[in-house]
Design a protein around this motif. Sequence first.
Motif, PDB file in Angstrom:
ATOM      1  N   SER A   1      -8.577  75.856 151.449  1.00  0.00           N
ATOM      2  CA  SER A   1      -7.235  75.967 150.892  1.00  0.00           C
ATOM      3  C   SER A   1      -6.188  76.236 151.964  1.00  0.00           C
ATOM      4  N   SER A   2      -4.925  76.089 151.589  1.00  0.00           N
ATOM      5  CA  SER A   2      -3.813  76.179 152.533  1.00  0.00           C
ATOM      6  C   SER A   2      -3.637  77.577 153.123  1.00  0.00           C
ATOM      7  N   ASP A   3      -4.164  78.616 152.476  1.00  0.00           N
ATOM      8  CA  ASP A   3      -4.025  79.968 153.011  1.00  0.00           C
ATOM      9  C   ASP A   3      -5.216  80.376 153.880  1.00  0.00           C
TER      10      ASP A   3
ATOM     11  N   HIS B   1      -7.553  80.183 157.285  1.00  0.00           N
ATOM     12  CA  HIS B   1      -7.538  79.902 158.724  1.00  0.00           C
ATOM     13  C   HIS B   1      -8.967  80.069 159.229  1.00  0.00           C
TER      14      HIS B   1
ATOM     15  N   GLU C   1      -6.879  71.860 153.796  1.00  0.00           N
ATOM     16  CA  GLU C   1      -5.466  72.097 153.488  1.00  0.00           C
ATOM     17  C   GLU C   1      -4.908  73.200 154.380  1.00  0.00           C
ATOM     18  N   GLY C   2      -5.786  73.979 154.986  1.00  0.00           N
ATOM     19  CA  GLY C   2      -5.385  75.102 155.829  1.00  0.00           C
ATOM     20  C   GLY C   2      -5.440  74.753 157.302  1.00  0.00           C
ATOM     21  N   THR C   3      -5.789  75.742 158.133  1.00  0.00           N
ATOM     22  CA  THR C   3      -5.824  75.580 159.583  1.00  0.00           C
ATOM     23  C   THR C   3      -7.248  75.753 160.084  1.00  0.00           C
TER      24      THR C   3
ATOM     25  N   GLY D   1      -5.195  67.400 154.582  1.00  0.00           N
ATOM     26  CA  GLY D   1      -4.043  67.499 153.698  1.00  0.00           C
ATOM     27  C   GLY D   1      -2.737  67.618 154.465  1.00  0.00           C
TER      28      GLY D   1
ATOM     29  N   THR E   1      -0.534  69.904 154.453  1.00  0.00           N
ATOM     30  CA  THR E   1      -0.258  71.244 154.976  1.00  0.00           C
ATOM     31  C   THR E   1      -1.265  71.661 156.038  1.00  0.00           C
ATOM     32  N   ALA E   2      -2.229  70.807 156.349  1.00  0.00           N
ATOM     33  CA  ALA E   2      -3.322  71.172 157.245  1.00  0.00           C
ATOM     34  C   ALA E   2      -2.968  70.959 158.710  1.00  0.00           C
TER      35      ALA E   2
ATOM     36  N   GLY F   1      -2.028  65.273 157.460  1.00  0.00           N
ATOM     37  CA  GLY F   1      -1.435  66.423 158.138  1.00  0.00           C
ATOM     38  C   GLY F   1      -1.452  66.274 159.643  1.00  0.00           C
TER      39      GLY F   1
END
Length: 162
Positions: free
Chosen positions: A49-51, A53, A67-69, A82, A84-85, A100
């Motif tokens: 997910s985007s939150d 790391h 979607e995250g880092t 994604g 936002t990734a 992304g």
Amino acid sequence: MFSKSKINDPGPKASDSTSSSAPATPAAPTPSDFKSTAPKAKPPASVLSSDLHVTGNLKTTGDIQVEGTVEGDIRAHLLTVGETATIKGEISADDVVINGRIVGRVRGLKVRLTSTARVEGDIIHKTIAIESGAHFEGSVQRQDDPLSAGPKAAPAAKPADA
């Protein structure tokens, strides 16, 4: 009114002539007999997910949607990056869809950069598609087998001591 079934009898009796003349039927298969006959359904993609790391490498034979880092290398069958990734590391997958940001080398049989993609690094591919609006800085190289890490030098054979 109800009669006892002959299936539950411990065995044929010598006086029971009907059961001795009937052909033997195999026992009904149990669920454990069907271990590998039915094809297994493909599991859904693992989603980061985007939150989230992640620092470290990820490796799977399945699918990943980021979607995250991620700071590390990723190996997968299908990798979807994604919008936002952000991935800082090398990517290696059969199919790569980038929406992304990638900072690092991308290796894939099929690589697709969508209009929101931002790639800083080399792309080694068998087939590639780059949509209008995608940002790409690096080189593109076509290979028949882009997933191999390149020709590895075989260690020199040492002569046997006599």
